[in-house]
Design a protein around this motif. Structure first.
Motif, mmCIF file in Angstrom:
data_model
loop_
_atom_site.group_PDB
_atom_site.id
_atom_site.type_symbol
_atom_site.label_atom_id
_atom_site.label_comp_id
_atom_site.label_asym_id
_atom_site.label_seq_id
_atom_site.Cartn_x
_atom_site.Cartn_y
_atom_site.Cartn_z
ATOM 1 N N THR A 65 41.484 16.711 -47.590
ATOM 2 C CA THR A 65 42.195 16.217 -48.766
ATOM 3 C C THR A 65 43.270 17.233 -49.108
ATOM 4 O O THR A 65 43.007 18.435 -49.175
ATOM 5 C CB THR A 65 41.248 16.037 -49.966
ATOM 6 N N THR A 66 44.471 16.742 -49.300
ATOM 7 C CA THR A 66 45.595 17.653 -49.513
ATOM 8 C C THR A 66 46.128 17.621 -50.934
ATOM 9 O O THR A 66 47.108 18.285 -51.228
ATOM 10 C CB THR A 66 46.742 17.305 -48.549
ATOM 11 N N SER A 67 45.508 16.855 -51.801
ATOM 12 C CA SER A 67 45.997 16.812 -53.175
ATOM 13 C C SER A 67 45.480 18.027 -53.946
ATOM 14 O O SER A 67 44.365 18.493 -53.731
ATOM 15 C CB SER A 67 45.544 15.526 -53.860
ATOM 16 N N ARG A 102 50.367 21.128 -46.226
ATOM 17 C CA ARG A 102 50.194 19.676 -46.283
ATOM 18 C C ARG A 102 50.840 19.011 -45.067
ATOM 19 O O ARG A 102 50.278 18.087 -44.485
ATOM 20 C CB ARG A 102 50.773 19.117 -47.576
ATOM 21 N N ASP A 103 52.015 19.491 -44.658
ATOM 22 C CA ASP A 103 52.663 18.945 -43.460
ATOM 23 C C ASP A 103 51.798 19.178 -42.224
ATOM 24 O O ASP A 103 51.654 18.299 -41.375
ATOM 25 C CB ASP A 103 54.042 19.567 -43.258
ATOM 26 N N ASN A 104 51.226 20.359 -42.124
ATOM 27 C CA ASN A 104 50.346 20.645 -40.990
ATOM 28 C C ASN A 104 49.089 19.786 -41.028
ATOM 29 O O ASN A 104 48.616 19.328 -39.983
ATOM 30 C CB ASN A 104 49.966 22.124 -40.954
ATOM 31 N N PHE A 105 48.549 19.561 -42.203
ATOM 32 C CA PHE A 105 47.373 18.704 -42.326
ATOM 33 C C PHE A 105 47.702 17.272 -41.908
ATOM 34 O O PHE A 105 46.896 16.598 -41.270
ATOM 35 C CB PHE A 105 46.830 18.709 -43.755
ATOM 36 N N GLN A 108 47.854 17.159 -38.196
ATOM 37 C CA GLN A 108 46.497 17.223 -37.658
ATOM 38 C C GLN A 108 45.776 15.894 -37.842
ATOM 39 O O GLN A 108 45.035 15.457 -36.972
ATOM 40 C CB GLN A 108 45.706 18.342 -38.334
ATOM 41 N N ARG A 109 46.017 15.217 -38.957
ATOM 42 C CA ARG A 109 45.409 13.910 -39.179
ATOM 43 C C ARG A 109 45.865 12.927 -38.111
ATOM 44 O O ARG A 109 45.075 12.166 -37.562
ATOM 45 C CB ARG A 109 45.771 13.378 -40.571
ATOM 46 N N ARG A 110 47.156 12.963 -37.784
ATOM 47 C CA ARG A 110 47.687 12.060 -36.750
ATOM 48 C C ARG A 110 47.088 12.389 -35.376
ATOM 49 O O ARG A 110 46.712 11.494 -34.629
ATOM 50 C CB ARG A 110 49.215 12.154 -36.709
ATOM 51 N N VAL A 111 46.998 13.671 -35.055
ATOM 52 C CA VAL A 111 46.398 14.078 -33.779
ATOM 53 C C VAL A 111 44.938 13.636 -33.727
ATOM 54 O O VAL A 111 44.470 13.121 -32.705
ATOM 55 C CB VAL A 111 46.528 15.602 -33.568
ATOM 56 N N ASN A 112 44.217 13.807 -34.818
ATOM 57 C CA ASN A 112 42.819 13.370 -34.858
ATOM 58 C C ASN A 112 42.710 11.869 -34.622
ATOM 59 O O ASN A 112 41.830 11.409 -33.892
ATOM 60 C CB ASN A 112 42.180 13.731 -36.196
#
Length: 142
Positions: A65-67, A102-105, A108-112
């Motif tokens: 969660t990035t919020s 947040r950009d890195n997360f 990573q979400r897309r890669v996952n």
């Protein structure tokens, strides 16, 4: 268009083989099959239902969660003052770190998601191959 895809695939295959890639990629047909599986997984839309996230359970336990949430265990004016300081003074100073993370997360979400789709595609292929092996093993040999 198919010719362009073929040439791009062949150039990628030759670069991988020359760069010390996996030995089985010497076979262009095998490389094309692998590339097709990975391309199908990578083009899976984010809205597609995947099995692995369902098996992992509640998304809150494994999804980042990035919020930003500002909380204080202190009540009353002391808690409100601390939250005000965090929001108005500290956060503007550290916003670049938050946005960078947040950009890195998100990456990573897309890669996952792509990896989940790859694992699902490979699981389907494995299950189909096992069925085929089982079917062939039941056929009496002459």
């Amino acid at each position: 268009m198919a010719e362009i895809h073929r040439r791009v695939r062949e150039r990628l295959r030759s670069q991988l083989v020359e760069g010390g890639g996996p030995q089985p990629f010497d076979d262009p047909a095998l490389f094309a099959d692998v590339e097709a599986v990975l391309r199908a997984a990578a083009s899976t839309p984010d809205t597609a239902r995947l099995i692995l996230p369902e098996l992992l359970g509640d998304a809150d336990t494994w999804r980042l969660t990035t919020s930003m949430r500002y909380r204080s265990h202190r009540g009353g004016a002391a808690g409100s003052l601390r939250i005000f300081i965090k929001r108005r003074l500290v956060m503007p100073l550290l916003r670049w770190i938050f946005e960078y993370s947040r950009d890195n997360f998100e990456r990573q979400r897309r890669v996952n998601h792509v990896l989940f789709a790859c694992v699902q595609e490979l699981a389907v292929e494995t299950a189909l191959l096992r069925r085929e092996i089982e079917r062939l093993s039941r056929i009496p040999k002459e």
